[in-house]
Design a protein around this motif. Structure first.
Motif, PDB file in Angstrom:
ATOM      1  N   LEU A  34     -32.615 -48.155 -13.496  1.00 12.34           N
ATOM      2  CA  LEU A  34     -33.841 -47.837 -14.236  1.00 12.34           C
ATOM      3  C   LEU A  34     -34.219 -48.961 -15.184  1.00 12.34           C
ATOM      4  O   LEU A  34     -33.395 -49.420 -15.983  1.00 12.34           O
ATOM      5  CB  LEU A  34     -33.639 -46.539 -15.020  1.00 12.34           C
ATOM      6  N   HIS A  35     -35.463 -49.394 -15.100  1.00 15.16           N
ATOM      7  CA  HIS A  35     -35.959 -50.450 -15.983  1.00 15.16           C
ATOM      8  C   HIS A  35     -36.756 -49.889 -17.136  1.00 15.16           C
ATOM      9  O   HIS A  35     -36.973 -50.573 -18.130  1.00 15.16           O
ATOM     10  CB  HIS A  35     -36.824 -51.429 -15.183  1.00 15.16           C
ATOM     11  N   ASP A  36     -37.215 -48.641 -17.005  1.00  8.48           N
ATOM     12  CA  ASP A  36     -38.071 -48.037 -18.030  1.00  8.48           C
ATOM     13  C   ASP A  36     -37.541 -46.639 -18.330  1.00  8.48           C
ATOM     14  O   ASP A  36     -37.502 -45.770 -17.447  1.00  8.48           O
ATOM     15  CB  ASP A  36     -39.511 -47.953 -17.495  1.00  8.48           C
ATOM     16  N   VAL A  37     -37.139 -46.429 -19.562  1.00  9.16           N
ATOM     17  CA  VAL A  37     -36.561 -45.129 -19.924  1.00  9.16           C
ATOM     18  C   VAL A  37     -37.554 -43.985 -19.681  1.00  9.16           C
ATOM     19  O   VAL A  37     -37.144 -42.845 -19.447  1.00  9.16           O
ATOM     20  CB  VAL A  37     -36.056 -45.154 -21.382  1.00  9.16           C
ATOM     21  N   ALA A  38     -38.830 -44.294 -19.670  1.00  9.93           N
ATOM     22  CA  ALA A  38     -39.829 -43.241 -19.418  1.00  9.93           C
ATOM     23  C   ALA A  38     -39.689 -42.660 -18.003  1.00  9.93           C
ATOM     24  O   ALA A  38     -40.162 -41.550 -17.736  1.00  9.93           O
ATOM     25  CB  ALA A  38     -41.241 -43.800 -19.614  1.00  9.93           C
ATOM     26  N   ASP A  39     -39.054 -43.398 -17.117  1.00  5.46           N
ATOM     27  CA  ASP A  39     -38.874 -42.902 -15.747  1.00  5.46           C
ATOM     28  C   ASP A  39     -37.646 -41.994 -15.603  1.00  5.46           C
ATOM     29  O   ASP A  39     -37.475 -41.333 -14.570  1.00  5.46           O
ATOM     30  CB  ASP A  39     -38.712 -44.083 -14.775  1.00  5.46           C
ATOM     31  N   ALA A  40     -36.777 -42.002 -16.607  1.00  4.62           N
ATOM     32  CA  ALA A  40     -35.482 -41.346 -16.446  1.00  4.62           C
ATOM     33  C   ALA A  40     -35.602 -39.846 -16.163  1.00  4.62           C
ATOM     34  O   ALA A  40     -35.018 -39.332 -15.191  1.00  4.62           O
ATOM     35  CB  ALA A  40     -34.624 -41.585 -17.692  1.00  4.62           C
ATOM     36  N   VAL A  41     -36.342 -39.155 -16.998  1.00  3.83           N
ATOM     37  CA  VAL A  41     -36.412 -37.694 -16.864  1.00  3.83           C
ATOM     38  C   VAL A  41     -37.148 -37.269 -15.595  1.00  3.83           C
ATOM     39  O   VAL A  41     -36.633 -36.444 -14.824  1.00  3.83           O
ATOM     40  CB  VAL A  41     -37.001 -37.065 -18.148  1.00  3.83           C
ATOM     41  N   PRO A  42     -38.343 -37.835 -15.293  1.00  3.28           N
ATOM     42  CA  PRO A  42     -38.988 -37.426 -14.039  1.00  3.28           C
ATOM     43  C   PRO A  42     -38.170 -37.786 -12.803  1.00  3.28           C
ATOM     44  O   PRO A  42     -38.157 -37.024 -11.823  1.00  3.28           O
ATOM     45  CB  PRO A  42     -40.338 -38.152 -14.053  1.00  3.28           C
ATOM     46  N   LEU A  43     -37.476 -38.893 -12.854  1.00  2.00           N
ATOM     47  CA  LEU A  43     -36.628 -39.257 -11.707  1.00  2.00           C
ATOM     48  C   LEU A  43     -35.492 -38.248 -11.544  1.00  2.00           C
ATOM     49  O   LEU A  43     -35.224 -37.769 -10.427  1.00  2.00           O
ATOM     50  CB  LEU A  43     -36.044 -40.661 -11.895  1.00  2.00           C
ATOM     51  N   TRP A 196     -30.506 -45.398  -1.418  1.00  4.51           N
ATOM     52  CA  TRP A 196     -31.624 -45.356  -0.483  1.00  4.51           C
ATOM     53  C   TRP A 196     -32.675 -44.299  -0.826  1.00  4.51           C
ATOM     54  O   TRP A 196     -33.831 -44.443  -0.463  1.00  4.51           O
ATOM     55  CB  TRP A 196     -31.127 -45.197   0.956  1.00  4.51           C
ATOM     56  N   MET A 197     -32.283 -43.251  -1.536  1.00  2.11           N
ATOM     57  CA  MET A 197     -33.260 -42.196  -1.862  1.00  2.11           C
ATOM     58  C   MET A 197     -34.035 -42.495  -3.164  1.00  2.11           C
ATOM     59  O   MET A 197     -34.890 -41.712  -3.562  1.00  2.11           O
ATOM     60  CB  MET A 197     -32.590 -40.814  -1.911  1.00  2.11           C
ATOM     61  N   ALA A 202     -40.810 -46.865  -5.016  1.00  6.91           N
ATOM     62  CA  ALA A 202     -41.177 -45.485  -5.359  1.00  6.91           C
ATOM     63  C   ALA A 202     -41.070 -45.271  -6.868  1.00  6.91           C
ATOM     64  O   ALA A 202     -41.927 -44.617  -7.474  1.00  6.91           O
ATOM     65  CB  ALA A 202     -40.277 -44.494  -4.621  1.00  6.91           C
ATOM     66  N   VAL A 203     -40.021 -45.831  -7.480  1.00 12.73           N
ATOM     67  CA  VAL A 203     -39.870 -45.697  -8.933  1.00 12.73           C
ATOM     68  C   VAL A 203     -41.007 -46.441  -9.634  1.00 12.73           C
ATOM     69  O   VAL A 203     -41.628 -45.912 -10.565  1.00 12.73           O
ATOM     70  CB  VAL A 203     -38.492 -46.222  -9.395  1.00 12.73           C
ATOM     71  N   ALA A 204     -41.304 -47.649  -9.158  1.00 11.52           N
ATOM     72  CA  ALA A 204     -42.372 -48.439  -9.783  1.00 11.52           C
ATOM     73  C   ALA A 204     -43.707 -47.700  -9.707  1.00 11.52           C
ATOM     74  O   ALA A 204     -44.514 -47.753 -10.635  1.00 11.52           O
ATOM     75  CB  ALA A 204     -42.471 -49.801  -9.126  1.00 11.52           C
ATOM     76  N   ALA A 205     -43.920 -46.986  -8.583  1.00 12.07           N
ATOM     77  CA  ALA A 205     -45.180 -46.249  -8.399  1.00 12.07           C
ATOM     78  C   ALA A 205     -45.118 -44.847  -9.008  1.00 12.07           C
ATOM     79  O   ALA A 205     -46.088 -44.092  -8.911  1.00 12.07           O
ATOM     80  CB  ALA A 205     -45.500 -46.152  -6.907  1.00 12.07           C
ATOM     81  N   LYS A 206     -43.979 -44.516  -9.587  1.00  7.39           N
ATOM     82  CA  LYS A 206     -43.742 -43.162 -10.131  1.00  7.39           C
ATOM     83  C   LYS A 206     -44.046 -42.093  -9.076  1.00  7.39           C
ATOM     84  O   LYS A 206     -44.649 -41.059  -9.364  1.00  7.39           O
ATOM     85  CB  LYS A 206     -44.551 -42.930 -11.413  1.00  7.39           C
ATOM     86  N   ASP A 207     -43.616 -42.387  -7.864  1.00  2.00           N
ATOM     87  CA  ASP A 207     -43.851 -41.462  -6.746  1.00  2.00           C
ATOM     88  C   ASP A 207     -42.657 -40.504  -6.657  1.00  2.00           C
ATOM     89  O   ASP A 207     -41.790 -40.624  -5.786  1.00  2.00           O
ATOM     90  CB  ASP A 207     -44.017 -42.262  -5.441  1.00  2.00           C
ATOM     91  N   TRP A 208     -42.644 -39.554  -7.581  1.00  2.00           N
ATOM     92  CA  TRP A 208     -41.498 -38.642  -7.678  1.00  2.00           C
ATOM     93  C   TRP A 208     -41.434 -37.683  -6.495  1.00  2.00           C
ATOM     94  O   TRP A 208     -40.349 -37.220  -6.128  1.00  2.00           O
ATOM     95  CB  TRP A 208     -41.526 -37.891  -9.016  1.00  2.00           C
ATOM     96  N   ASP A 209     -42.572 -37.374  -5.898  1.00  2.00           N
ATOM     97  CA  ASP A 209     -42.546 -36.516  -4.703  1.00  2.00           C
ATOM     98  C   ASP A 209     -41.792 -37.207  -3.569  1.00  2.00           C
ATOM     99  O   ASP A 209     -41.033 -36.573  -2.830  1.00  2.00           O
ATOM    100  CB  ASP A 209     -43.977 -36.199  -4.238  1.00  2.00           C
ATOM    101  N   ARG A 210     -42.004 -38.510  -3.432  1.00  2.00           N
ATOM    102  CA  ARG A 210     -41.289 -39.243  -2.376  1.00  2.00           C
ATOM    103  C   ARG A 210     -39.771 -39.251  -2.646  1.00  2.00           C
ATOM    104  O   ARG A 210     -38.969 -39.036  -1.745  1.00  2.00           O
ATOM    105  CB  ARG A 210     -41.821 -40.682  -2.289  1.00  2.00           C
ATOM    106  N   VAL A 211     -39.417 -39.446  -3.909  1.00  2.00           N
ATOM    107  CA  VAL A 211     -37.994 -39.419  -4.261  1.00  2.00           C
ATOM    108  C   VAL A 211     -37.408 -38.041  -3.950  1.00  2.00           C
ATOM    109  O   VAL A 211     -36.309 -37.927  -3.380  1.00  2.00           O
ATOM    110  CB  VAL A 211     -37.788 -39.788  -5.748  1.00  2.00           C
ATOM    111  N   ALA A 212     -38.132 -36.990  -4.291  1.00  2.04           N
ATOM    112  CA  ALA A 212     -37.635 -35.630  -4.023  1.00  2.04           C
ATOM    113  C   ALA A 212     -37.480 -35.393  -2.523  1.00  2.04           C
ATOM    114  O   ALA A 212     -36.513 -34.745  -2.080  1.00  2.04           O
ATOM    115  CB  ALA A 212     -38.574 -34.597  -4.646  1.00  2.04           C
ATOM    116  N   ARG A 213     -38.423 -35.916  -1.726  1.00  2.42           N
ATOM    117  CA  ARG A 213     -38.307 -35.757  -0.263  1.00  2.42           C
ATOM    118  C   ARG A 213     -37.093 -36.501   0.274  1.00  2.42           C
ATOM    119  O   ARG A 213     -36.327 -35.982   1.106  1.00  2.42           O
ATOM    120  CB  ARG A 213     -39.575 -36.289   0.432  1.00  2.42           C
ATOM    121  N   LEU A 214     -36.896 -37.733  -0.189  1.00  5.50           N
ATOM    122  CA  LEU A 214     -35.743 -38.517   0.266  1.00  5.50           C
ATOM    123  C   LEU A 214     -34.435 -37.866  -0.187  1.00  5.50           C
ATOM    124  O   LEU A 214     -33.444 -37.849   0.548  1.00  5.50           O
ATOM    125  CB  LEU A 214     -35.845 -39.947  -0.272  1.00  5.50           C
ATOM    126  N   ALA A 215     -34.445 -37.307  -1.391  1.00  8.01           N
ATOM    127  CA  ALA A 215     -33.250 -36.615  -1.883  1.00  8.01           C
ATOM    128  C   ALA A 215     -32.960 -35.381  -1.032  1.00  8.01           C
ATOM    129  O   ALA A 215     -31.797 -35.080  -0.728  1.00  8.01           O
ATOM    130  CB  ALA A 215     -33.434 -36.232  -3.351  1.00  8.01           C
TER     131      ALA A 215
END
Ligand SMILES: O=C(O)C(=O)C[C@H](O)[C@H](O)COP(=O)(O)O
Length: 223
Positions: A34-43, A196-197, A202-215
């Motif tokens: 993680l490069h931005d703490v703002a991404d931590a919780v949504p990720l 890989w998930m 995806a993180v840079a784009a804040k595409d949390w739906d994609r992360v959830a699908r890969l997870a």
């Protein structure tokens, strides 16, 4: 203590999934940069929603410690751990931040002593037979096998299981959705780690739906 027992949850966090060991938390442990703490919780929420509650936040970026702290405080269903733990200071700082397990790519006696004293379960990294034997000699039976693909992959782990069945592994490094099942089928593998998930784009784009699908694809490997 050994690395086998998951500690009680912090007051603000949910109980760890049953199983008692890092290797049994989930079949797949996402390895997060993680490069931005703002991404931590949504990720973390996306990974939990996809069925991957055990999350390894690597100490590779300045945002890592604050990210561990934010996830631990705000995502009660996550079991947040620290990766790239390579010094006693890392052990202290990450446990202070709320890490509930520790993972290292390799180990020294000083690091191992700090991990043992931390009170949280840990997976020291190994890539050779002698390192496995040295950890067994020190009472540690659960390890990260890193870098899994480069160090010999499933063939190496299968070969280790005959003379050293008491050692159990979380292989990590170069593993994909396609290759994970062949690792998980081995008797001495408890889970696999991988990034890989959590693709960087995806993180840079804040595409949390994609992360959830890969997870969700990854968590379905438990079958
Ligand atoms: O940062 C650490 O502590 C490491 O030991 C390395 C990571 O576990 C791997 O880099 C993840 O591997 P990939 O799934 O191939 O990205």
């Amino acid at each position: 203590m050994t690395s086998s027992a998951v500690p009680p949850a912090a007051p603000s966090a949910a109980s760890a999934p049953s199983g008692g060991s890092v290797l049994d938390l989930a079949p797949v442990v996402p390895v997060v940069v993680l490069h931005d703490v703002a991404d931590a919780v949504p990720l973390a929420r996306a990974l939990v929603a996809g069925g991957l509650p055990a999350i390894e936040v690597t100490l590779r970026t300045p945002a890592a410690l604050a990210s561990i702290r934010a996830m631990a405080a705000e995502v009660p269903d996550a079991v947040v751990g620290a990766g790239t733990v390579i010094s006693p200071e890392h052990v202290r700082d990450t446990v202070d931040a709320g890490a509930r397990f520790l993972v290292s790519p390799g180990w020294t006696d000083a690091l191992l002593e700090a991990m043992k004293a931390s009170g949280v379960p840990f997976l020291p990294g190994v890539s050779t037979t002698s390192e496995v034997v040295a950890l067994l000699e020190r009472g540690v039976h659960e390890m990260k096998f890193f870098p899994a693909e480069a160090a010999g992959g499933t063939a190496y782990l299968k070969a280790l299981s005959a003379p050293l069945p008491q050692a159990r592994f979380c292989p990590t490094g170069g593993i994909s959705l396609a290759s994970a099942p062949s690792y998980l089928a081995l008797p001495n593998v408890g889970c696999v780690g991988g990034s890989w998930m959590v693709p960087g784009d995806a993180v840079a784009a804040k595409d949390w739906d994609r992360v959830a699908r890969l997870a969700a694809e990854a968590s379905a490997l438990a079958g």
